[in-house]
Design an enzyme around this catalytic site. Structure first.
Site, PDB file in Angstrom:
ATOM      1  N   TRP A 207       0.866  -1.182   0.000  1.00 14.55           N
ATOM      2  CA  TRP A 207       0.000   0.000   0.000  1.00 14.55           C
ATOM      3  C   TRP A 207       0.903   1.233   0.000  1.00 14.55           C
ATOM      4  O   TRP A 207       1.844   1.320   0.774  1.00 14.55           O
ATOM      5  CB  TRP A 207      -0.931   0.056   1.220  1.00 14.55           C
ATOM      6  CG  TRP A 207      -1.662   1.367   1.221  1.00 14.55           C
ATOM      7  CD1 TRP A 207      -2.711   1.722   0.439  1.00 14.55           C
ATOM      8  CD2 TRP A 207      -1.323   2.542   1.988  1.00 14.55           C
ATOM      9  NE1 TRP A 207      -3.055   3.037   0.659  1.00 14.55           N
ATOM     10  CE2 TRP A 207      -2.229   3.556   1.599  1.00 14.55           C
ATOM     11  CE3 TRP A 207      -0.354   2.830   2.951  1.00 14.55           C
ATOM     12  CZ2 TRP A 207      -2.188   4.842   2.150  1.00 14.55           C
ATOM     13  CZ3 TRP A 207      -0.298   4.111   3.503  1.00 14.55           C
ATOM     14  CH2 TRP A 207      -1.223   5.101   3.110  1.00 14.55           C
ATOM     15  N   GLU A 248      -2.924  -2.992  -2.588  1.00 15.79           N
ATOM     16  CA  GLU A 248      -4.079  -2.403  -1.884  1.00 15.79           C
ATOM     17  C   GLU A 248      -4.414  -1.013  -2.420  1.00 15.79           C
ATOM     18  O   GLU A 248      -3.578  -0.108  -2.426  1.00 15.79           O
ATOM     19  CB  GLU A 248      -3.755  -2.315  -0.386  1.00 15.79           C
ATOM     20  CG  GLU A 248      -4.872  -1.704   0.459  1.00 15.79           C
ATOM     21  CD  GLU A 248      -4.511  -1.623   1.934  1.00 15.79           C
ATOM     22  OE1 GLU A 248      -3.361  -1.935   2.306  1.00 15.79           O
ATOM     23  OE2 GLU A 248      -5.391  -1.229   2.721  1.00 15.79           O
ATOM     24  N   LYS A 250      -6.992   2.559  -2.639  1.00  9.71           N
ATOM     25  CA  LYS A 250      -7.638   3.470  -1.685  1.00  9.71           C
ATOM     26  C   LYS A 250      -8.375   4.553  -2.452  1.00  9.71           C
ATOM     27  O   LYS A 250      -7.988   4.909  -3.564  1.00  9.71           O
ATOM     28  CB  LYS A 250      -6.557   4.084  -0.789  1.00  9.71           C
ATOM     29  CG  LYS A 250      -7.077   4.836   0.400  1.00  9.71           C
ATOM     30  CD  LYS A 250      -5.963   5.066   1.413  1.00  9.71           C
ATOM     31  CE  LYS A 250      -6.480   5.854   2.590  1.00  9.71           C
ATOM     32  NZ  LYS A 250      -5.553   5.879   3.709  1.00  9.71           N
ATOM     33  N   ASP A 281      -9.631  -3.165   1.371  1.00 11.78           N
ATOM     34  CA  ASP A 281      -9.713  -2.622   2.730  1.00 11.78           C
ATOM     35  C   ASP A 281     -11.105  -2.022   2.895  1.00 11.78           C
ATOM     36  O   ASP A 281     -11.520  -1.172   2.089  1.00 11.78           O
ATOM     37  CB  ASP A 281      -8.617  -1.564   2.916  1.00 11.78           C
ATOM     38  CG  ASP A 281      -8.568  -1.000   4.326  1.00 11.78           C
ATOM     39  OD1 ASP A 281      -9.636  -0.582   4.837  1.00 11.78           O
ATOM     40  OD2 ASP A 281      -7.484  -0.944   4.918  1.00 11.78           O
ATOM     41  N   HIS A 284     -11.637   1.718   2.531  1.00  9.67           N
ATOM     42  CA  HIS A 284     -11.051   2.397   1.372  1.00  9.67           C
ATOM     43  C   HIS A 284     -11.981   2.636   0.199  1.00  9.67           C
ATOM     44  O   HIS A 284     -11.539   2.789  -0.933  1.00  9.67           O
ATOM     45  CB  HIS A 284      -9.834   1.602   0.874  1.00  9.67           C
ATOM     46  CG  HIS A 284      -8.644   1.727   1.769  1.00  9.67           C
ATOM     47  ND1 HIS A 284      -7.381   1.364   1.407  1.00  9.67           N
ATOM     48  CD2 HIS A 284      -8.536   2.211   3.039  1.00  9.67           C
ATOM     49  CE1 HIS A 284      -6.542   1.592   2.394  1.00  9.67           C
ATOM     50  NE2 HIS A 284      -7.224   2.104   3.409  1.00  9.67           N
ATOM     51  N   HIS A 308      -8.507  -6.328   4.237  1.00  7.47           N
ATOM     52  CA  HIS A 308      -8.126  -5.535   5.395  1.00  7.47           C
ATOM     53  C   HIS A 308      -9.432  -5.152   6.052  1.00  7.47           C
ATOM     54  O   HIS A 308     -10.124  -4.245   5.579  1.00  7.47           O
ATOM     55  CB  HIS A 308      -7.353  -4.278   4.977  1.00  7.47           C
ATOM     56  CG  HIS A 308      -5.877  -4.480   4.971  1.00  7.47           C
ATOM     57  ND1 HIS A 308      -4.989  -3.450   4.843  1.00  7.47           N
ATOM     58  CD2 HIS A 308      -5.137  -5.611   5.119  1.00  7.47           C
ATOM     59  CE1 HIS A 308      -3.752  -3.953   4.887  1.00  7.47           C
ATOM     60  NE2 HIS A 308      -3.821  -5.246   5.037  1.00  7.47           N
ATOM     61  N   ASP A 316     -11.789   6.983   6.029  1.00 12.38           N
ATOM     62  CA  ASP A 316     -10.952   5.824   6.354  1.00 12.38           C
ATOM     63  C   ASP A 316     -10.312   6.017   7.731  1.00 12.38           C
ATOM     64  O   ASP A 316      -9.108   6.183   7.860  1.00 12.38           O
ATOM     65  CB  ASP A 316      -9.876   5.681   5.265  1.00 12.38           C
ATOM     66  CG  ASP A 316      -8.898   4.559   5.552  1.00 12.38           C
ATOM     67  OD1 ASP A 316      -9.339   3.527   6.071  1.00 12.38           O
ATOM     68  OD2 ASP A 316      -7.696   4.718   5.258  1.00 12.38           O
ATOM     69  N   ASP A 318     -10.180   4.033  10.332  1.00  9.85           N
ATOM     70  CA  ASP A 318      -9.567   2.857  10.957  1.00  9.85           C
ATOM     71  C   ASP A 318     -10.048   2.621  12.384  1.00  9.85           C
ATOM     72  O   ASP A 318      -9.234   2.363  13.283  1.00  9.85           O
ATOM     73  CB  ASP A 318      -8.034   2.953  10.885  1.00  9.85           C
ATOM     74  CG  ASP A 318      -7.532   2.788   9.466  1.00  9.85           C
ATOM     75  OD1 ASP A 318      -7.593   1.665   8.939  1.00  9.85           O
ATOM     76  OD2 ASP A 318      -7.104   3.797   8.857  1.00  9.85           O
ATOM     77  N   ASP A 348      -7.139  -4.344  10.046  1.00 11.05           N
ATOM     78  CA  ASP A 348      -6.414  -3.083   9.855  1.00 11.05           C
ATOM     79  C   ASP A 348      -7.178  -1.933  10.507  1.00 11.05           C
ATOM     80  O   ASP A 348      -8.024  -1.308   9.879  1.00 11.05           O
ATOM     81  CB  ASP A 348      -6.201  -2.814   8.351  1.00 11.05           C
ATOM     82  CG  ASP A 348      -5.346  -1.570   8.112  1.00 11.05           C
ATOM     83  OD1 ASP A 348      -4.759  -1.064   9.082  1.00 11.05           O
ATOM     84  OD2 ASP A 348      -5.262  -1.120   6.952  1.00 11.05           O
TER      85      ASP A 348
HETATM   86  C1  RNT Z   1      -3.709   2.708   4.707  1.00  9.59           C
HETATM   87  C2  RNT Z   1      -3.842   1.246   4.434  1.00  9.59           C
HETATM   88  C3  RNT Z   1      -2.720   0.389   4.961  1.00  9.59           C
HETATM   89  C4  RNT Z   1      -2.299   0.757   6.369  1.00  9.59           C
HETATM   90  C5  RNT Z   1      -1.357  -0.227   7.016  1.00  9.59           C
HETATM   91  C6  RNT Z   1      -0.729   0.322   8.247  1.00  9.59           C
HETATM   92  O1  RNT Z   1      -4.830   3.399   4.422  1.00  9.59           O
HETATM   93  O2  RNT Z   1      -5.050   0.760   4.907  1.00  9.59           O
HETATM   94  O3  RNT Z   1      -3.086  -0.944   4.859  1.00  9.59           O
HETATM   95  O4  RNT Z   1      -3.386   0.922   7.211  1.00  9.59           O
HETATM   96  O5  RNT Z   1      -0.450  -0.651   6.088  1.00  9.59           O
HETATM   97 ZN    ZN Z   2      -5.371  -1.361   4.793  1.00 14.97          ZN
END
Ligand code: RNT
Ligand code: ZN
Length: 441
Positions: A207, A248, A250, A281, A284, A308, A316, A318, A348
């Site tokens: 990523w 990955e 986004k 993810d 994302h 993820h 995003d 998290d 994640d």
């Molecule tokens: C970032 C991505 C990525 C990170 C990690 C820490 O938006 O989701 O995967 O969260 O690599």
């Molecule tokens: Zn991620």
């Protein structure tokens, strides 16, 4: 005396859990579902725990021994559009603390687990990221061997002077771009070493934060450069026995609101063309898009996927994953279609406003709950309704399943894995550890 009282309370609770489980078995039997079969099924689905929840994605680069002062203050630089917010005390500040914390969390999470590392968690002799090698992760490998778990990996394309411009693998400067290509190549070697040492293919997930805050003029050139970089990175084919490669995408990040080089379309095309794993993810995409709906589409073109599992709140962000509709739907997609060998589940999220060990436990257990909930579904019956276009029965049954004694099955699963029932683990394990260890850091 106190101990005795505690034991007897525990025993009576155990009995209640057993009784409730017997009752649940009968209730699920009405639908030809056997909770013991469901438990056996999900117990073998590995969940890759992300090490970075334990220290707010900081890593240990600045601790590593160095003969000069070159990259002394490497941390706290631009974090690449990802941010752990909060200042809950007790963050792991070195590898020993992080491993200790992971041990505590992992004892409270049933079933098969893996650990997902990032390049910034290297230990030992300081090395630039393009020079990292397996040696820097040997302590993690020994730790994993002792616990009989496998490791996954991620090159770190953020929190580094060469990422300050917001561009890495798509950078216009060839020197910087090469640095990051070399880092990705080094990471593939490290992941391959994990795969060999731990007898399970390690997923190396790329990523990058690359993108523009404001509307760009040239959207094409950075994407073309990213494609070139990836072609060089993946030139040497992986041995899938040891290494699996994932990319990955986004939608946007902090500082890349208007344009992200590695967008969904970009990586979807690249992964299909080169038969890599696509990493989806759940934070994302546009908030009304769901990853659960993408799994079946993508798997018609790819052999394997990486998830993820995260929770975006408006963006995003998290957040720790909760047992919400989307998580349940992800679980159902995997279990209903028997995709447990094709969909790799990694977590994640990074929440620094609550106890970090509790964050791991709550998030991971919610993921496992979603799988268990799915495994308790009478899917054949629901499919029959669907095929007969009996959407009334389909809806009625789906809604009814939500209030069947699912909790009794989960509690029983925890009991059999010596995990304190409900939130009993909070006082007996997490708060105790917070008092004795975390608060003293
Ligand atoms: C970032 C991505 C990525 C990170 C990690 C820490 O938006 O989701 O995967 O969260 O690599
Ligand atoms: Zn991620």
């Amino acid at each position: 005396m106190m101990e005795k009282i505690k034991t007897s309370i525990k025993t009576s609770k155990d009995k209640l859990v057993e009784l409730a489980f017997q009752n649940a078995q009968e209730r699920y039997q009405e639908y030809n579902v056997d909770p013991l079969v469901a438990i056996a099924k999900i117990n073998n689905i590995p969940i890759s725990l992300h090490c970075w929840q334990g220290d707010d994605v900081t890593g240990f680069e600045k601790l590593n021994t160095c003969s000069c002062s070159c990259t002394e203050s490497i941390n706290n630089l631009s974090s690449g559009g990802i941010q752990a917010t909060g200042n809950y005390p007790g963050r792991a500040k070195n590898p020993q603390e992080l491993r200790m914390d992971l041990d505590v969390a992992m004892k409270l999470i049933p079933g098969k687990k893996r650990l997902n590392l990032h390049a910034i968690y290297a230990e030992g002799q300081k090395a630039e990221r393009n020079n990292l090698c397996p040696e820097h992760f040997k302590n993690w490998v020994s730790w994993a061997q002792e616990r009989k778990i496998a490791l996954d990996f991620n090159p770190t394309f953020f929190a580094h002077p060469n990422a300050n411009s917001g561009f890495t693998l798509s950078h216009h400067d060839n020197g910087i771009r090469n640095f990051w290509i070399e880092h990705a190549l080094a990471s593939r070697k490290i992941a391959e070493y994990f795969g060999k040492k731990l007898s399970s293919p390690s997923i190396n997930n790329i990523w990058i934060p690359d993108g523009y805050k404001d509307t760009p003029v040239d959207r094409m050139a950075p994407r073309a450069r990213l494609k070139d970089s990836l072609d060089l990175i993946f030139k040497e084919k992986n041995n899938p026995q040891y290494l699996l490669d994932a990319v990955e995408s986004k939608l946007f990040g902090i500082g890349s609101e208007s344009y992200v080089v590695g967008s969904h379309e970009f990586y979807m095309g690249y992964a299909i063309k080169n038969q890599l794993l696509l990493c989806l993810d759940s934070g994302h995409f546009h908030p009304t898009e769901t990853v659960s709906d993408k799994i079946s589409a993508v798997l018609l073109y790819l052999d394997k996927l990486l998830l993820h599992v995260s929770r975006g709140v408006r963006w995003d962000s998290d957040h720790v994953v909760t047992f919400n509709d989307e998580l349940q739907e992800i679980g159902k997609e995997i279990v209903r279609n028997n995709l447990e060998q094709r969909v790799h589940i990694a977590l994640d999220f990074f929440d620094a406003s609550i106890n970090r060990i509790a964050a791991w436990v709550i998030g991971a257990n919610n993921m496992i709950k979603a799988l268990l909930f799915a495994a308790l579904e009478p899917t054949t019956l629901l499919k029959e309704y669907e095929e007969a276009q009996d959407f009334t029965r389909r809806l009625a049954l789906i809604e009814n399943l939500k209030t069947l004694p699912f909790a009794a099955v989960w509690d029983y699963y925890c009991l059999k894995n010596d995990i304190p029932i409900g939130v009993d683990w909070m006082e007996s394990v997490v708060k105790k550890y917070e008092e004795e260890v975390l608060s003293k850091r």
